[in-house]
Design a protein around this motif. Sequence first.
Motif: not given
Length: 484
Positions: A295-316
């Motif tokens: 159940w924890v794994d399912e919740l993890k898969k459904a998490l949105p992209e978080l701020p640090d990851a999004k920031r790095a992606r936007f830069q790249q």
Amino acid sequence: MSYTIEGKTGIWEIVVGLEVHAQIVSNSKLFSGASTRFGGEPNSQVSLVDAAFPGMLPVINKECVAQAVRTGLGLNARINLQSRFDRKNYFYADLPQGYQISQFEYPIVGEGTVEIELQNGETRQIGITRLHMEQDAGKLLHDQDPSRSFVDLNRSGIALMEIVSEPDIRAPEEAGAYLRKLRQILRYLGTCDGNMEEGSMRADVNVSVRKAGEPFRTRCEIKNVNSIRFVMQAIEAEAVRQIEIWENGGEVDQETRLFDAARGETRTMRSKEDAHDYRYFPDPDLLPLVIEQSWVDELKKALPELPDAKRARFQQEYGITSYDAGVLVAEQITADFFETVAKGRDGKLAVTWVTGDLFAALNRTSRTLEDSPVSAASLGKMLDLITDGTINGKIAKDVFETMVATGDEPEDIVEKKGLKQVTDTGVIDTAIDDIMTKHADKVAEYRSGKDKLFGFFVGQVMKETKGKANPALVNEALKAKLDQ
């Protein structure tokens, strides 16, 4: 970051740990089906469980547990597959049961980390000790009657996450950065709305001071601080108070204090309780909480992209600066708006219009992105008109202002006002010839070596064509004709 306070006996360091109480986003309370809607009539959202009627048994809300797990995952923390609810016993008028159902020895989330960034660009890791779930108390109202106090139990039983940091914070700025980052993560996850004004996020601030290299000294807890600015002010005020006591030969008492924002000082609330004062014991009405790793794994898969990851992606992905990416990901709605504008387009052009012209227009009209007069799709269409040469940058400014005022689509505005960019070289050549004839004296000056006059001619041609001429074509044609 080096932050110290100079006292009479030398340099002091502050040590801060934060306990953040975050209201879980859920339609119903932690152990009852009563509504959690903010702003209801007093005592209109109270079940028999919340009011502690005899024989009423709590039933755990699965969504609240899921929200706590999502938060733990977002904090890079350990999820405990077995946890337990305990009774924290104390008497207060807004606590009908005479105890609070909380988690003490066995919380649902263990150690984690939050990375913060300071104004100088330095990053720091702040440790998370634990996250546990508990129910909120009611609210006492002292201003309804001159001689009596009233109690509103609408908040009684609302699910809270208490997120406890390690004593890793060493400056008011670090505390502010930590709270902003934590709030940002919670909002991205959708587990807490982070609204400090409505009380859905508040902080207890633990402060002590010490000389460099010393072990920790006695700490004091400042309760229920409801703004990031006040947290920062409270830390500094309390640190100064403690330093003065130590330097005058006194001892700092471990106690709970309140921050008086008007006076910029902390004052005594009560002596600090320890765990044994609350007589914690396992809640006999609730079984230990056991969750499955799957159940924890399912919740993890459904998490949105978080701020640090999004920031790095936007830069790249969009080729924008770290600063611009940080501004855009500060709020999820801003990041989503930008990405709609930038997708398939020039990222640098998109960030200029979103953080520049759009933000300025929203500020000027006292609006937010939620009710922006210009949608992300419409702004993207306008950028397409710039890119394909239909309009130039100057005309785009006028088109955008009309979009803000009317909400019309950019292509309709361009068509209606006849704003299409002039790319006909014959029309541009004619305009240049007219300007050179009118200003023959300036042409002679330019040809005698006054190259700075080139800008004058560009301005005159653009004026002649009412700003519609393609600037690149104007520059090219002017250069050829003036240098003949």
